[in-house]
Structures are given as structure tokens and as C-alpha cells.
Design a protein around this motif. Structure first.
Motif, PDB file in Angstrom:
ATOM      1  N   VAL A 227     -42.436  25.687  49.552  1.00 47.85           N
ATOM      2  CA  VAL A 227     -41.935  26.889  48.955  1.00 47.85           C
ATOM      3  C   VAL A 227     -41.107  27.891  49.727  1.00 47.85           C
ATOM      4  N   LYS A 228     -41.496  28.157  50.837  1.00 41.68           N
ATOM      5  CA  LYS A 228     -40.860  28.956  51.711  1.00 41.68           C
ATOM      6  C   LYS A 228     -39.279  28.604  51.967  1.00 41.68           C
ATOM      7  N   ASN A 229     -39.045  27.249  52.072  1.00 40.27           N
ATOM      8  CA  ASN A 229     -37.844  26.677  52.185  1.00 40.27           C
ATOM      9  C   ASN A 229     -36.931  26.548  51.031  1.00 40.27           C
ATOM     10  N   HIS A 230     -37.550  26.968  49.933  1.00 43.63           N
ATOM     11  CA  HIS A 230     -36.722  26.755  48.447  1.00 43.63           C
ATOM     12  C   HIS A 230     -36.610  28.288  47.935  1.00 43.63           C
ATOM     13  N   SER A 231     -35.399  28.642  48.342  1.00 44.80           N
ATOM     14  CA  SER A 231     -35.174  30.216  47.568  1.00 44.80           C
ATOM     15  C   SER A 231     -34.758  29.768  46.248  1.00 44.80           C
ATOM     16  N   LYS A 232     -34.271  28.693  45.998  1.00 40.41           N
ATOM     17  CA  LYS A 232     -33.802  28.543  44.409  1.00 40.41           C
ATOM     18  C   LYS A 232     -34.944  28.440  43.558  1.00 40.41           C
ATOM     19  N   LEU A 233     -36.237  27.961  43.829  1.00 40.46           N
ATOM     20  CA  LEU A 233     -37.306  27.910  43.194  1.00 40.46           C
ATOM     21  C   LEU A 233     -38.012  29.230  42.692  1.00 40.46           C
ATOM     22  N   ARG A 234     -37.975  29.885  43.909  1.00 33.57           N
ATOM     23  CA  ARG A 234     -38.270  31.286  43.936  1.00 33.57           C
ATOM     24  C   ARG A 234     -37.759  32.476  43.075  1.00 33.57           C
TER      25      ARG A 234
ATOM     26  N   ALA B 236     -37.064  34.799  37.892  1.00 33.78           N
ATOM     27  CA  ALA B 236     -36.140  35.160  36.673  1.00 33.78           C
ATOM     28  C   ALA B 236     -37.138  34.874  35.276  1.00 33.78           C
ATOM     29  N   ARG B 237     -37.836  33.853  35.333  1.00 34.94           N
ATOM     30  CA  ARG B 237     -38.832  33.565  33.974  1.00 34.94           C
ATOM     31  C   ARG B 237     -40.044  33.814  34.337  1.00 34.94           C
ATOM     32  N   GLN B 238     -40.312  34.951  35.229  1.00 40.69           N
ATOM     33  CA  GLN B 238     -41.637  35.641  35.233  1.00 40.69           C
ATOM     34  C   GLN B 238     -42.857  34.400  35.471  1.00 40.69           C
ATOM     35  N   ILE B 239     -42.626  33.437  36.433  1.00 37.77           N
ATOM     36  CA  ILE B 239     -43.808  32.526  36.413  1.00 37.77           C
ATOM     37  C   ILE B 239     -44.062  32.820  37.886  1.00 37.77           C
ATOM     38  N   PRO B 240     -45.511  32.922  38.015  1.00 41.33           N
ATOM     39  CA  PRO B 240     -46.347  33.253  39.348  1.00 41.33           C
ATOM     40  C   PRO B 240     -46.088  31.789  40.119  1.00 41.33           C
TER      41      PRO B 240
END
Length: 604
Positions: free
Chosen positions: A482-489, A494-498
Motif C-alpha cells: 500500500v505504501k508503494n502504490h499511490s494510485k490505489l490510495r 476519491a471514492r471515500q473508501i478506508p
């Protein structure tokens, strides 16, 4: 002067009290017998006050008589206080009382010889007495029925409790039982003459025990040592250990093999641990600097508090009420547990009106779990509906668990989990308490899908895995991914998903993450380990190895704080045992050479 007939009648009552003890189910039950010699106290009062008290309906429960110059005489009972008359107390009445009691010592206390009554004076600036508090002293037999078998063991006992709860009364009865029933040489250090009464001849309530008086309170520690050196006691009884010198004297006495019975300031044992003056009674506290490896293994700071020495008193009794005492049978274990942040599991002893003693255990409250830091992203923008609007989820409604037992309830929960039906993975959509749709749809990223499905199925969680980010309610990912995937974050923002992250794709971390997502990680609910979560093939060898690790953790490592070595296992089975140990938030290492390589589990 004391009436000899009164003394003889007292000793007759004392004899009949001893004969009233009965033994039922190996517990000595004694109906409490009270002797107060109240008439001797009333005889020193002015006649007009004495007559009013003798005619009072609550005469037998009298606690104190208060006489202050120029004010109405007052009587106090356990639950009330009232004025005796509307005639103010005169100086002549105060002088009448003072002339009929013993000498007032430096602490403004006097007594009536061979009684337990106390008369305390209030003086004005020139030193004249302008007020008296006449306290009724009672000898209560049978008060130690709750701890009699502990008294007979010969171990040192410390009594704790608030003023007026009966500590001195219990000390007096312990001294009598040790001297008369167990035939031991008992010496009482009676600093304020509260245990054995006023005068040179001790009160019969202490039996054959001997009493040493103290000329000044600050010399109590010297008299304690003198008693051991000169009079060969087997038991020393001390009331109110309050200074560091007295605590050191108590340790010296205990190290000479003499049984100690005493009281100290403090309601609970935690009070003594935090009191630098008296902490030596429970072993003393010292700061210890740990090495890097040990601090990492414990998961603590490098500087921690530990017990310095064996406790002076091996048993501690917290007298919460007259009929309810909390007993710590091993003070060393209790102090060690408190210093490590764990709650002890003491005995709770109560006694009924008919003298029956009941012993139960006070289960400690579960320690607070460390908050999860897996939330790498949380949006502060407004949410339209459901749990996103509040930022947290309410747990599903479920029955409140009954009081947890490490044996019966755990096995019951484990057995029930084998036969649970999968009621959430049937494709139906339900409405949760916050308006969200259930089951919760989780988008896994970098986490083993097989392990996720295994946890959801075994624990019967209301969770469905989805490959569609648009329909997901939450993302569960591996922290490094997750730390290395800025697109996922950015998509999740944008979709307000935690996003909830786990450090490693292991069964314990996945289980905790899913429970956290559902807000089901209640610290007051016992963390039950389902062995099916950690097994791969379900073979007898795997189940046996996991059961061995579970029993070691729950019966030795956690309650006793001791490391445990398991039997040699194959690498695959050891990995399962490691994951099970991690579920309990403990550390484990493998050591040894194949085929004898095995696990060692460390306490927290």
C-alpha cells in the motif's frame, strides 16, 4: 479499678467462644462473638449522660460518645449520630471523666485498665482538656474464620484496609488463635495499646500472647528488634507499619525466620507498590535497563520497573468490608503482574451470617489491546450514508458473554465453532446498524485470498471478498504494498473508501484486521483461538501440535509469566505454532538442530 468478677466472666465467655467453632467442608466456620465490657466505659461518664445511654434503644451498637465543652453530648452508632440531651457539657462533667480514667499520654490518649476502650482528649492552647471522645473497644471472636487456614501455614500476613474496617480487631484475634489454639510464642508490639488494652496487664482477648508496650511511637522499630533478640518469639504482631525504619525492621525479623502479622496504611496492594516508604514490604521496586533484544522481545521500553527482593509478607489481605476480604496468596506473583501491566487474579472470601466461608476468584479485566495503526488513510470529507458518515462501525448485535473461565468457557466456545453454519456467505444483502450494507465487501490487496476466506469461514464473519473496487466498502492490504502504490490510495480517497493495512499476511493479523473493520475487537471479550484457523491439512499431527502450543500459552506463559519449550516439530508445523503464538500477541523463536528443532514461547 477493675472488677475481678468482670474479668472472670469475660474469660468464661472466651472459653465458650472457642467451643463454638465447627468445621464444615474443610473450612472453619465460626459465628462471631462480641464482647465489649460496655458498662465499664459507661461508669466513667457523668451520671446524667450514663443514664440516657443505658436507656437508649441502640445501646449495644454504640461506637462513640463525644463531649465538647459548651455543646450538646453526642452519641454515634454505625449508621447514625444524635444528641443525647439539650443540656450543654460543662467543665465539671469533663473533669469527672478525666479523674476516672488512666493517664493521658503524649498522643492525648487514655484508657481503662484491662479494657479495649479509648478516651481521647482535645486540649486548648494552655493545655486544658475541653473535649473528650470516648470510643467503645470490642473484642470480636471468629473474625479470622475467612483466613484461618492461611494463619496456620506459618507464612507472614499483611492486612490492608481503610480506617474502621476492623484491622486491629483481626490482629487481636489472630494473636489469640496463634497463642491459644496453635500454641505458638506470640509477642505483640502494642504502640498505642490498641491491641491489648490499657494498663500493665493485657486484655484477655489476646489469650496467652505477650504484649510489649512502646514508650514513644517513633521507637516502634527498636522495640520490634528487641522483641526478637530478647524474647524468642515465633510470631510478631505489629499494628500500623508506617515508616521506612519499621519496614526495614520487619524485613530483618522475617529474614530471621519469625512469622510476621501486621497492618499497613493503604487500601490495596497497589498502594504499597506506589508508596516508596512502604514498598519494601512487598519486595521493593527498582528501575532496570533492558538490553535491546530483551526490550524487543517484551515489546516494552528499555527502562522498566521490577521487584527488587522477595516480599517481607508472603500473603496480603485487602479488607474491603468486614465480611468481604480479598486475599493475595502469593504477593510476589501479584506485584510482578502489576509491574508488567497485568491484573492479578486474587481470591475473594466472604462470610455469611451463619459463619459459612465462601471462596471465589475475582477474574481480572482483560488488558486493553494496543490500537491498530493499520489505517494509512482516513478521509475527513463528508459521507452521505452508512458507517462512513461516522467514521466507525457498530458491532453486530450479539449476546453478552457470560463470565469467562479459562477452562470451561473456552472449550465450550471452541466446540461450538466447529459446528457453526455459514450464515453470511449466502449472497443476501442485509442492512447493518449504521445503514451500511452487509455483508461487508472487502477488496484485498497483497493479502492471501486463501487465508482471508479461511478466517471468514471459520469465524463466520459478515464479510465478502470482491475484485471490484467500485463495490468495495474497505480495502485490506499489505502495508509494504500500500505504501508503494499511490494510485490505489488516490482511488480510495476519491471514492471515500478506508484502507486498513497489515504488516504481514498471517492468520492472526488478518483476523485482527477483519475484527477491527467490523468493530468487533472488544477488549472485554476473551480472544479465543480457533485451531482451524492455523491448520493446513487438519491432520492429527497438526492439531496435536497446535493444541500443545495453546495449552502452553494459556496455562503457563500468560498466567505465570514463564517461558515454555515445546516438543520438536517439522518446519511446516512450527510455522503454524508461530502463527498461533502471534495470535496471543506473544513472541516465539525456533532453536536447536533438525530433527530436534522446536519452539520456545516467551511471556509478554
Amino acid at each position: 479499678m477493675v472488677n475481678s468478677d468482670g474479668i472472670n466472666s469475660f474469660e468464661q465467655r472466651l472459653s465458650s467462644t472457642r467451643e463454638s467453632q465447627v468445621v464444615n467442608n474443610n473450612i472453619t466456620s465460626t459465628k462471631m462473638q462480641v464482647t465489649d465490657d460496655l458498662q465499664q466505659l459507661l461508669d466513667v461518664l457523668p451520671e446524667e449522660i450514663r443514664l440516657l445511654i443505658e436507656q437508649h434503644r441502640l445501646r449495644d451498637s454504640l461506637i462513640e460518645v463525644v463531649m465538647d465543652l459548651g455543646r450538646f453530648p453526642e452519641v454515634r452508632f454505625p449508621n447514625q449520630a444524635e444528641y443525647l440531651s439539650e443540656t450543654p457539657v460543662t467543665q465539671e462533667q469533663l473533669n469527672y471523666c478525666v479523674q476516672r480514667v488512666g493517664h493521658f499520654s503524649g498522643d492525648n490518649r487514655a484508657g481503662i485498665e484491662r479494657t479495649l476502650h479509648r478516651i481521647s482528649a482535645i486540649r486548648n492552647r494552655p493545655g486544658e482538656i475541653i473535649g473528650l471522645t470516648c470510643r467503645v473497644g470490642r473484642a470480636v471472636f471468629g473474625t479470622i474464620a475467612m483466613i484461618r487456614e492461611l494463619v496456620e501455614t506459618g507464612r507472614s500476613i499483611l492486612m490492608l484496609g481503610r480506617p474502621g474496617v476492623g484491622k486491629t480487631t483481626a490482629l487481636r484475634e489472630i494473636a489469640r488463635v496463634l497463642a491459644d489454639d496453635l500454641h505458638k510464642r506470640v509477642v505483640i508490639i502494642d504502640t498505642s495499646n490498641e491491641i491489648a488494652g490499657d494498663g500493665d496487664i493485657p486484655h484477655p482477648a489476646i489469650g496467652r500472647a505477650r504484649r510489649m508496650q512502646v514508650s514513644r511511637p517513633e521507637l516502634q522499630h527498636q522495640v520490634m528488634i528487641e522483641a526478637v533478640e530478647n524474647h524468642m518469639p515465633e510470631v510478631i504482631v505489629i499494628d500500623e507499619i508506617g515508616t521506612e525504619l519499621e519496614a526495614l525492621a520487619a524485613r530483618t525479623i522475617a529474614e530471621r525466620g519469625v512469622q510476621l502479622v501486621g497492618t499497613a496504611h493503604g487500601n490495596q496492594i497497589e498502594n504499597l507498590v506506589k508508596n516508596p516508604t512502604l514498598s519494601d514490604l512487598v519486595g521493593g521496586i527498582q528501575a532496570v535497563t533492558l538490553g535491546d533484544d530483551e526490550a524487543r522481545r517484551r515489546g516494552s521500553q528499555k527502562t522498566v520497573l521490577e521487584r527488587k527482593a522477595p516480599p517481607t509478607f508472603e500473603i496480603a489481605v485487602e479488607m474491603q468490608e468486614r465480611q468481604r476480604w480479598i486475599v493475595h496468596e502469593n504477593v510476589a506473583d501479584t506485584v510482578d503482574a502489576l509491574l508488567r501491566g497485568r491484573q492479578p487474579n486474587p481470591q475473594v472470601r466472604t462470610i455469611s451470617e451463619n459463619g459459612k466461608v465462601t471462596i471465589t476468584h475475582e477474574l481480572p479485566s482483560a488488558p486493553l489491546a494496543a490500537p491498530s495503526n493499520g489505517n494509512l488513510f482516513s478521509s475527513s470529507s463528508n459521507r452521505a450514508t452508512g458507517w462512513r458518515s461516522s467514521g466507525h462501525m457498530k458491532p453486530l448485535s450479539r449476546q453478552t458473554p457470560e463470565q469467562f473461565s479459562a477452562t470451561r468457557d473456552f472449550e465450550q466456545l471452541l466446540n461450538q465453532s466447529w459446528f457453526q453454519q455459514d450464515g453470511f456467505n449466502n449472497g443476501e444483502r442485509m442492512v447493518g446498524p449504521n445503514g451500511e450494507d452487509l455483508p461487508l465487501r472487502v477488496y484485498p490487496y497483497g493479502v492471501s485470498r486463501h487465508q482471508l476466506e479461511q478466517v471468514i469461514q471459520v469465524l463466520n464473519l459478515p464479510v465478502l471478498l470482491t475484485k471490484d473496487m467500485d463495490s468495495a466498502d474497505a480495502v485490506l492490504g499489505l502495508r509494504s504494498h500500500v505504501k508503494n502504490h499511490s494510485k490505489l490510495r488516490s482511488i480510495a480517497q476519491a471514492r471515500q473508501i478506508p484502507i486498513h493495512a497489515v504488516k504481514a499476511s498471517t492468520i492472526p493479523q488478518i483476523t485482527r484486521a477483519l475484527r477491527h473493520l467490523l468493530n468487533m475487537d472488544d477488549p472485554n471479550t476473551p480472544d479465543v483461538a480457533d485451531l482451524r484457523l492455523f491448520t493446513q491439512s487438519g491432520s492429527d499431527d497438526e492439531i496435536e501440535a497446535l493444541e500443545e502450543a495453546r495449552l502452553a500459552v494459556e496455562q503457563i506463559v500468560i498466567p505465570k509469566g514463564q517461558p515454555v519449550e515445546l516438543l520438536p516439530r517439522s518446519p511446516k508445523v512450527r510455522k503454524m505454532q508461530h502463527e498461533l503464538v502471534e495470535h496471543y500477541r506473544l513472541k516465539s523463536d525456533s532453536f536447536g538442530d533438525e530433527p530436534n528443532r522446536r519452539l520456545r514461547i516467551y511471556p509478554a
